[in-house]
Design a protein around this motif. Structure first.
Motif, PDB file in Angstrom:
ATOM      1  N   THR A  12       1.106  -0.562   5.519  1.00 37.71           N
ATOM      2  CA  THR A  12       1.485  -1.600   4.559  1.00 37.71           C
ATOM      3  C   THR A  12       0.378  -2.641   4.488  1.00 37.71           C
ATOM      4  N   GLU A  13      -0.002  -3.007   3.270  1.00 36.33           N
ATOM      5  CA  GLU A  13      -0.976  -4.071   3.068  1.00 36.33           C
ATOM      6  C   GLU A  13      -0.397  -5.065   2.062  1.00 36.33           C
ATOM      7  N   LEU A  14      -0.624  -6.335   2.314  1.00 33.54           N
ATOM      8  CA  LEU A  14      -0.171  -7.373   1.390  1.00 33.54           C
ATOM      9  C   LEU A  14      -1.293  -7.683   0.419  1.00 33.54           C
ATOM     10  N   ALA A  15      -1.016  -7.487  -0.870  1.00 28.37           N
ATOM     11  CA  ALA A  15      -2.038  -7.670  -1.897  1.00 28.37           C
ATOM     12  C   ALA A  15      -2.086  -9.096  -2.426  1.00 28.37           C
ATOM     13  N   GLY A  16      -1.196  -9.928  -1.962  1.00 33.14           N
ATOM     14  CA  GLY A  16      -1.121 -11.293  -2.463  1.00 33.14           C
ATOM     15  C   GLY A  16      -0.157 -11.395  -3.626  1.00 33.14           C
ATOM     16  N   ASN A  17       0.208 -12.606  -3.972  1.00 37.60           N
ATOM     17  CA  ASN A  17       1.128 -12.861  -5.092  1.00 37.60           C
ATOM     18  C   ASN A  17       2.477 -12.181  -4.907  1.00 37.60           C
ATOM     19  N   GLY A  18       2.875 -11.957  -3.658  1.00 35.27           N
ATOM     20  CA  GLY A  18       4.186 -11.369  -3.400  1.00 35.27           C
ATOM     21  C   GLY A  18       4.235  -9.860  -3.566  1.00 35.27           C
ATOM     22  N   ILE A  19       3.095  -9.194  -3.552  1.00 34.66           N
ATOM     23  CA  ILE A  19       3.040  -7.746  -3.745  1.00 34.66           C
ATOM     24  C   ILE A  19       2.683  -7.055  -2.436  1.00 34.66           C
ATOM     25  N   ALA A  20       3.504  -6.083  -2.043  1.00 32.07           N
ATOM     26  CA  ALA A  20       3.225  -5.268  -0.867  1.00 32.07           C
ATOM     27  C   ALA A  20       2.817  -3.878  -1.315  1.00 32.07           C
ATOM     28  N   GLU A  21       1.728  -3.373  -0.763  1.00 28.99           N
ATOM     29  CA  GLU A  21       1.299  -2.005  -1.031  1.00 28.99           C
ATOM     30  C   GLU A  21       1.618  -1.137   0.181  1.00 28.99           C
ATOM     31  N   ILE A  22       2.342  -0.077  -0.054  1.00 28.28           N
ATOM     32  CA  ILE A  22       2.616   0.912   0.994  1.00 28.28           C
ATOM     33  C   ILE A  22       1.776   2.134   0.655  1.00 28.28           C
ATOM     34  N   ILE A  23       0.909   2.515   1.573  1.00 28.20           N
ATOM     35  CA  ILE A  23      -0.142   3.488   1.280  1.00 28.20           C
ATOM     36  C   ILE A  23      -0.008   4.699   2.193  1.00 28.20           C
ATOM     37  N   MET A  24       0.049   5.886   1.601  1.00 28.35           N
ATOM     38  CA  MET A  24       0.101   7.142   2.348  1.00 28.35           C
ATOM     39  C   MET A  24      -1.302   7.730   2.430  1.00 28.35           C
ATOM     40  N   ASN A  25      -1.680   8.166   3.625  1.00 25.94           N
ATOM     41  CA  ASN A  25      -3.002   8.768   3.805  1.00 25.94           C
ATOM     42  C   ASN A  25      -2.934   9.728   4.991  1.00 25.94           C
ATOM     43  N   ASN A  26      -2.616  10.975   4.724  1.00 28.02           N
ATOM     44  CA  ASN A  26      -2.511  11.996   5.765  1.00 28.02           C
ATOM     45  C   ASN A  26      -3.239  13.252   5.303  1.00 28.02           C
ATOM     46  N   PRO A  27      -4.567  13.292   5.492  1.00 27.00           N
ATOM     47  CA  PRO A  27      -5.357  14.444   5.047  1.00 27.00           C
ATOM     48  C   PRO A  27      -4.834  15.743   5.675  1.00 27.00           C
ATOM     49  N   PRO A  28      -5.052  16.887   4.988  1.00 24.72           N
ATOM     50  CA  PRO A  28      -5.909  16.990   3.797  1.00 24.72           C
ATOM     51  C   PRO A  28      -5.192  16.756   2.468  1.00 24.72           C
ATOM     52  N   VAL A  29      -3.834  16.850   2.451  1.00 26.35           N
ATOM     53  CA  VAL A  29      -3.157  16.812   1.148  1.00 26.35           C
ATOM     54  C   VAL A  29      -1.977  15.849   1.109  1.00 26.35           C
ATOM     55  N   ASN A  30      -1.892  14.965   2.112  1.00 26.09           N
ATOM     56  CA  ASN A  30      -0.778  14.016   2.159  1.00 26.09           C
ATOM     57  C   ASN A  30       0.589  14.702   2.232  1.00 26.09           C
ATOM     58  N   ALA A  31       0.637  15.850   2.918  1.00 27.26           N
ATOM     59  CA  ALA A  31       1.931  16.427   3.289  1.00 27.26           C
ATOM     60  C   ALA A  31       2.397  15.677   4.530  1.00 27.26           C
ATOM     61  N   LEU A  32       3.598  15.116   4.487  1.00 31.30           N
ATOM     62  CA  LEU A  32       4.043  14.252   5.579  1.00 31.30           C
ATOM     63  C   LEU A  32       4.900  15.005   6.587  1.00 31.30           C
ATOM     64  N   ARG A  63      -6.922  13.275  -1.774  1.00 30.25           N
ATOM     65  CA  ARG A  63      -6.997  14.234  -2.874  1.00 30.25           C
ATOM     66  C   ARG A  63      -5.831  14.132  -3.858  1.00 30.25           C
ATOM     67  N   GLY A  64      -4.656  13.803  -3.362  1.00 32.49           N
ATOM     68  CA  GLY A  64      -3.490  13.730  -4.231  1.00 32.49           C
ATOM     69  C   GLY A  64      -2.456  12.784  -3.664  1.00 32.49           C
ATOM     70  N   TYR A  65      -1.423  12.551  -4.439  1.00 33.88           N
ATOM     71  CA  TYR A  65      -0.402  11.572  -4.074  1.00 33.88           C
ATOM     72  C   TYR A  65       0.436  12.049  -2.891  1.00 33.88           C
ATOM     73  N   ASN A  66       1.015  13.232  -3.016  1.00 32.34           N
ATOM     74  CA  ASN A  66       1.884  13.746  -1.960  1.00 32.34           C
ATOM     75  C   ASN A  66       2.135  15.228  -2.203  1.00 32.34           C
ATOM     76  N   ALA A  67       1.974  16.020  -1.145  1.00 31.91           N
ATOM     77  CA  ALA A  67       2.212  17.465  -1.245  1.00 31.91           C
ATOM     78  C   ALA A  67       3.507  17.873  -0.580  1.00 31.91           C
ATOM     79  N   GLY A  68       4.395  16.919  -0.363  1.00 33.55           N
ATOM     80  CA  GLY A  68       5.710  17.244   0.186  1.00 33.55           C
ATOM     81  C   GLY A  68       5.732  17.217   1.701  1.00 33.55           C
ATOM     82  N   VAL A  69       6.546  18.087   2.279  1.00 29.35           N
ATOM     83  CA  VAL A  69       6.721  18.112   3.733  1.00 29.35           C
ATOM     84  C   VAL A  69       5.627  18.953   4.378  1.00 29.35           C
ATOM     85  N   ASP A  70       5.416  18.699   5.659  1.00 26.49           N
ATOM     86  CA  ASP A  70       4.442  19.465   6.437  1.00 26.49           C
ATOM     87  C   ASP A  70       5.111  20.757   6.901  1.00 26.49           C
ATOM     88  N   ILE A  71       4.927  21.821   6.141  1.00 27.55           N
ATOM     89  CA  ILE A  71       5.573  23.098   6.442  1.00 27.55           C
ATOM     90  C   ILE A  71       5.106  23.655   7.780  1.00 27.55           C
TER      91      ILE A  71
END
Length: 258
Positions: A12-32, A63-71
């Motif tokens: 989570t990062e606070l962008a200011g002005n009351g905005i919170a950014e929640i950021i996913m980053n799990n290479p290689p394809v953001n499968a969580l 590379r992309g937003y989200n590839a679903g679950v980590d099979i």
């Protein structure tokens, strides 16, 4: 952050002005994995509970937003613990977004698949890059779920065709359907999402929170119950052996995600 510390898969990062950014980053394809889905839920809940937050942006890096679950996590775990965990984790993450006290803006780039559809479908506003594609390849994974959320993105018969064939839809198509608010060049995605979030953050925060609550209250169906019903069929397919067969073939192909 100390250079020796690993970068969390969700932050989570606070962008200011009351905005919170929640950021996913799990290479290689953001499968969580299981923990990642619960972390999304926790961070969304925390952002919504903070009186200083007026809007949330849910975005990703890589590379992309989200590839679903980590099979692969499911297949290397004996028994059903990982499957049960990821199903509960997805449910909690989707629910947290839907019930977040402030509007959630999904900023989507690249592929958005499987569980990613649940994240985006339960968001309040979607802004997508020109290269974004959306799909629900669950039948190829021996699973079912998130048709509830795909139904919020595309018309009913389009949704059925996409579920049966694992076909994807483009950001331009979803913009035509009215579910994507704006389609922008990839390098303008975060900037555009922030600009939109700032419009919300500039409003009276109490009014916005009540607006979110009232809009949920007039939805035509209960998305939490609907998704839980779908998940029951995933358990049935696993008990029948179809889930393992499909996931084994998927892992054997050297692919990732859901």
């Amino acid at each position: 952050m100390n250079a020796e510390q690993p970068v969390p898969m969700v932050r989570t990062e606070l962008a200011g002005n009351g905005i919170a950014e929640i950021i996913m980053n799990n290479p290689p394809v953001n499968a969580l994995p299981v923990a990642g889905w619960f972390d999304v839920a926790r961070r969304v809940d925390e952002a919504g509970a903070s009186p200083d937050v007026r809007a949330v942006i849910l975005r990703a890096e890589g590379r992309g937003y989200n590839a679903g679950v980590d099979i692969k996590e499911i297949q290397r775990t004996e028994g059903f613990a990982a499957l049960l965990g990821v199903n509960r984790g997805c449910y909690e993450a989707f629910k947290a977004i839907y019930e977040c006290s402030v509007p959630v803006i999904a900023a989507v780039h690249g592929f958005c698949l499987g569980g990613g559809i649940g994240l985006v479908g339960n968001s309040d506003v979607i802004i997508a890059s020109e290269d974004a594609t959306f799909g629900l390849p669950e039948v190829d994974r021996g699973a079912l779920g998130a048709a509830t959320h795909l139904s919020r993105l595309v018309p009913q018969h389009k949704m059925r065709a996409m579920v049966y064939t694992s076909a994807t839809a483009t950001a331009a198509e979803l913009h035509h359907f009215g579910s994507v608010h704006a389609v922008v060049p990839r390098d303008k995605l975060r900037e555009t999402a922030l600009e939109f979030a700032e419009q919300i953050a500039a409003k009276d925060p109490l009014v916005i929170r009540r607006a979110k609550e009232s809009l949920n209250g007039i939805d035509l169906w209960d998305v939490n119950r609907s998704y839980r019903y779908e998940q029951g069929f995933t358990f049935e397919l696993n008990l029948a052996g179809a889930g393992d067969r499909a996931r084994d073939a998927f892992v054997a192909d050297g692919k990732h995600g859901s």
